[in-house]
Design a protein around this motif. Structure first.
Motif, short mmCIF file in Angstrom:
data_model
loop_
_atom_site.label_atom_id
_atom_site.label_comp_id
_atom_site.label_asym_id
_atom_site.label_seq_id
_atom_site.Cartn_x
_atom_site.Cartn_y
_atom_site.Cartn_z
N UNK A 8 0.83 -1.14 -0.05
CA UNK A 8 0.04 -0.10 0.36
C UNK A 8 0.77 1.27 0.01
N UNK A 9 1.93 1.23 0.72
CA UNK A 9 2.89 2.33 0.63
C UNK A 9 3.69 2.56 -0.69
N UNK A 10 3.84 1.52 -1.42
CA UNK A 10 4.48 1.61 -2.82
C UNK A 10 3.36 2.22 -3.53
N UNK A 11 2.13 1.82 -3.57
CA UNK A 11 0.94 2.37 -4.33
C UNK A 11 0.60 3.63 -3.84
N UNK A 12 0.93 4.11 -2.79
CA UNK A 12 0.82 5.53 -2.07
C UNK A 12 1.86 6.38 -2.94
N UNK A 13 3.12 5.81 -3.17
CA UNK A 13 4.13 6.55 -3.69
C UNK A 13 3.97 6.63 -5.31
N UNK A 20 -3.35 6.53 -12.66
CA UNK A 20 -3.84 5.28 -13.10
C UNK A 20 -2.73 4.57 -13.13
N UNK A 21 -2.93 3.07 -13.12
CA UNK A 21 -1.98 2.21 -13.40
C UNK A 21 -2.39 0.71 -14.08
N UNK A 22 -1.61 0.09 -14.70
CA UNK A 22 -2.05 -1.25 -15.01
C UNK A 22 -0.90 -2.18 -14.32
N UNK A 23 -1.41 -3.12 -13.30
CA UNK A 23 -0.89 -4.08 -12.49
C UNK A 23 -0.97 -5.40 -13.28
N UNK A 27 5.03 -10.34 -9.11
CA UNK A 27 5.52 -9.77 -7.89
C UNK A 27 6.19 -8.27 -8.25
N UNK A 28 5.96 -7.81 -9.32
CA UNK A 28 6.76 -6.57 -9.78
C UNK A 28 5.67 -5.77 -10.15
N UNK A 29 5.56 -4.62 -9.84
CA UNK A 29 4.61 -3.54 -10.24
C UNK A 29 5.46 -2.34 -10.58
N UNK A 30 5.08 -1.73 -11.74
CA UNK A 30 5.62 -0.46 -12.50
C UNK A 30 4.64 0.67 -12.67
N UNK A 31 5.07 1.77 -12.73
CA UNK A 31 4.29 2.84 -13.24
C UNK A 31 5.44 3.83 -14.03
N UNK A 32 4.59 4.80 -14.82
CA UNK A 32 5.25 5.63 -15.70
C UNK A 32 4.55 6.98 -15.72
N UNK A 33 5.19 8.22 -15.63
CA UNK A 33 4.44 9.41 -15.61
C UNK A 33 3.74 9.67 -17.20
N UNK A 34 2.79 10.47 -17.07
CA UNK A 34 2.29 10.85 -18.36
C UNK A 34 3.04 11.19 -19.33
N UNK A 35 4.18 12.11 -18.93
CA UNK A 35 5.05 13.00 -19.75
C UNK A 35 5.89 11.80 -20.10
N UNK A 36 6.02 10.29 -19.82
CA UNK A 36 6.85 9.55 -19.69
C UNK A 36 8.42 10.03 -19.37
N UNK A 37 8.74 10.78 -18.39
CA UNK A 37 9.74 11.34 -18.16
C UNK A 37 10.19 10.66 -16.41
N UNK A 38 9.36 10.00 -15.96
CA UNK A 38 9.56 9.46 -14.53
C UNK A 38 9.25 7.95 -14.75
N UNK A 39 9.95 6.86 -14.31
CA UNK A 39 9.64 5.52 -14.21
C UNK A 39 9.91 4.85 -12.78
N UNK A 40 9.10 4.19 -12.54
CA UNK A 40 9.29 3.40 -11.08
C UNK A 40 8.88 2.19 -11.06
N UNK A 41 9.61 1.31 -10.57
CA UNK A 41 9.31 -0.20 -10.37
C UNK A 41 9.52 -0.58 -8.67
#
Length: 79
Positions: A8-13, A20-23, A27-41
């Motif tokens: 839940x803390x990871x999802x908050x971050x 919005x995100x696709x999980x 066991x690995x979750x990823x997200x990317x900003x709309x501008x595609x300049x920030x990526x997190x896993x």
């Protein structure tokens, strides 16, 4: 499937990066900003059995906070 406080803390971050995100399954979750300049896993302890999307991550986290032990039930067409 119960969600740990760590997940839940990871999802908050991640909600600060993209609302919005696709999980994907695993066991690995990823997200990317709309501008595609920030990526997190992140690797989490839970293993998601199938892919699912979250439209509003802050609302999802808020609903999960309403119960003591948040859990997800995966069915064929929905979570």
């Amino acid at each position: 499937m119960e969600l740990s406080e760590n997940t839940l803390n990871v999802l908050r971050n991640f909600s600060g990066i993209n609302q919005n995100m696709l999980i994907k399954s695993g066991t690995n979750i990823k997200t990317i900003s709309e501008a595609r300049n920030v990526v997190a896993t992140a690797d989490v302890t839970e293993e998601f059995p199938k892919d699912f999307g979250i439209y509003d991550l802050n609302e999802f986290i808020g609903v999960m906070g309403l119960v003591d032990t948040p859990s997800l039930k995966f069915d064929e067409d929905y979570v």
